[in-house]
Design a protein around this motif. Structure first.
Motif, short mmCIF file in Angstrom:
data_model
loop_
_atom_site.label_atom_id
_atom_site.label_comp_id
_atom_site.label_asym_id
_atom_site.label_seq_id
_atom_site.Cartn_x
_atom_site.Cartn_y
_atom_site.Cartn_z
N GLU A 70 -18.32 -76.56 -19.93
CA GLU A 70 -17.91 -76.83 -18.55
C GLU A 70 -16.46 -76.41 -18.38
O GLU A 70 -15.63 -76.62 -19.27
CB GLU A 70 -18.08 -78.31 -18.24
CG GLU A 70 -19.54 -78.73 -18.24
CD GLU A 70 -19.73 -80.22 -18.04
OE1 GLU A 70 -18.86 -81.00 -18.49
OE2 GLU A 70 -20.75 -80.59 -17.45
N ASP A 71 -16.17 -75.81 -17.24
CA ASP A 71 -14.81 -75.42 -16.88
C ASP A 71 -14.62 -75.83 -15.42
O ASP A 71 -14.97 -75.08 -14.51
CB ASP A 71 -14.62 -73.91 -17.05
CG ASP A 71 -13.18 -73.49 -16.84
OD1 ASP A 71 -12.28 -74.09 -17.47
OD2 ASP A 71 -12.95 -72.57 -16.03
N ASP A 72 -14.12 -77.05 -15.21
CA ASP A 72 -14.09 -77.67 -13.89
C ASP A 72 -15.51 -77.69 -13.34
O ASP A 72 -16.40 -78.19 -14.00
CB ASP A 72 -13.11 -76.96 -12.95
CG ASP A 72 -11.65 -77.12 -13.42
OD1 ASP A 72 -11.31 -78.20 -13.94
OD2 ASP A 72 -10.88 -76.16 -13.29
N VAL A 76 -19.93 -72.16 -18.24
CA VAL A 76 -19.54 -70.92 -18.92
C VAL A 76 -20.44 -70.70 -20.13
O VAL A 76 -20.62 -71.59 -20.95
CB VAL A 76 -18.06 -70.98 -19.38
CG1 VAL A 76 -17.66 -69.69 -20.06
CG2 VAL A 76 -17.15 -71.29 -18.20
N GLU A 120 -8.78 -64.75 -17.38
CA GLU A 120 -9.88 -65.73 -17.33
C GLU A 120 -10.75 -65.61 -18.59
O GLU A 120 -11.08 -66.60 -19.22
CB GLU A 120 -10.73 -65.52 -16.07
CG GLU A 120 -11.89 -66.50 -15.98
CD GLU A 120 -12.84 -66.22 -14.82
OE1 GLU A 120 -13.34 -67.20 -14.25
OE2 GLU A 120 -13.09 -65.03 -14.52
N ARG A 123 -8.93 -66.91 -21.74
CA ARG A 123 -8.87 -68.37 -21.75
C ARG A 123 -10.22 -68.98 -22.14
O ARG A 123 -10.29 -69.87 -22.99
CB ARG A 123 -8.43 -68.88 -20.37
CG ARG A 123 -8.36 -70.39 -20.25
CD ARG A 123 -7.88 -70.81 -18.86
NE ARG A 123 -8.78 -70.42 -17.80
CZ ARG A 123 -9.90 -71.08 -17.46
NH1 ARG A 123 -10.25 -72.17 -18.13
NH2 ARG A 123 -10.66 -70.66 -16.46
N LEU A 124 -11.29 -68.47 -21.52
CA LEU A 124 -12.62 -69.02 -21.80
C LEU A 124 -13.10 -68.65 -23.21
O LEU A 124 -13.75 -69.45 -23.88
CB LEU A 124 -13.61 -68.55 -20.74
CG LEU A 124 -13.30 -69.07 -19.33
CD1 LEU A 124 -14.22 -68.43 -18.31
CD2 LEU A 124 -13.36 -70.59 -19.28
N ARG A 127 -11.55 -71.07 -25.51
CA ARG A 127 -12.24 -72.36 -25.46
C ARG A 127 -13.48 -72.34 -26.32
O ARG A 127 -13.78 -73.29 -27.04
CB ARG A 127 -12.63 -72.71 -24.02
CG ARG A 127 -11.43 -73.11 -23.19
CD ARG A 127 -11.62 -74.20 -22.18
NE ARG A 127 -12.57 -75.23 -22.49
CZ ARG A 127 -13.48 -75.68 -21.61
NH1 ARG A 127 -13.55 -75.15 -20.40
NH2 ARG A 127 -14.30 -76.64 -21.94
N VAL A 150 -19.58 -66.63 -16.20
CA VAL A 150 -19.23 -67.83 -15.46
C VAL A 150 -20.29 -68.06 -14.39
O VAL A 150 -20.62 -67.15 -13.62
CB VAL A 150 -17.83 -67.68 -14.81
CG1 VAL A 150 -17.47 -68.92 -14.01
CG2 VAL A 150 -16.78 -67.37 -15.87
#
Length: 155
Positions: A70-72, A76, A120, A123-124, A127, A150
């Motif tokens: 989850e990303d907000d 993802v 983006e 960053r993902l 994660r 996404v």
């Protein structure tokens, strides 16, 4: 770019095992109507969701189980095809028809898919690297960059 081609390929179970596992997982979901086999991401881990896409050639609904973070409000996932060389069919379908439906433990939601790029993606990808310490090694098995996908909510 976060994904490095110089990483040493991490060992994987045999391809037949990976494919059999995911077919079995999908069968379990079908037999239980999704009550068993979907889970939310736990701290330091990923979850499993059911993704329904539209076939790029057939126009028919296609379902697959994928891991996600989850990303907000976004979900993802990675277009990795069990770390095999080819792109997964669901990702090819989403490129042709980005509107899809996902089922999570919380229920059904309509999403719009896009490929993460630039900052983006970095960053993902990082994660996912926190969740899977072998991420770079697995990615090194593929002949091309693994797409970070996404899935954003749509009305």
């Amino acid at each position: 770019m976060a994904e490095k081609r110089r990483s040493r390929a991490a060992p994987l179970p045999p391809r037949w095992f990976v494919v059999t596992f995911w077919h079995g997982h999908r069968l379990l979901l079908r037999l239980t109507g999704g009550r068993v086999g979907l889970w939310r991401p736990k701290p330091g881990g990923w979850g499993a969701l059911w993704l329904t896409t539209t076939g790029r050639r057939s126009g028919r609904r296609r379902r697959v189980v994928v891991g996600y973070l989850e990303d907000d409000d976004d979900l993802v996932t990675m277009a990795m095809n069990g770390w095999g060389a080819s792109e997964p069919a669901w990702w090819l379908n989403l490129q042709a028809h980005p509107e899809a439906v996902v089922w999570t433990r919380e229920g059904r939601r309509r999403v719009l898919a896009h490929r993460a790029t630039g900052v983006e993606r970095d960053r993902l990808w990082a994660r996912w690297g926190e969740v899977d310490e072998n991420l770079e090694g697995y990615a090194a098995r593929r002949p091309h960059e693994t797409a970070v996908v996404v899935l954003s909510p749509r009305p």
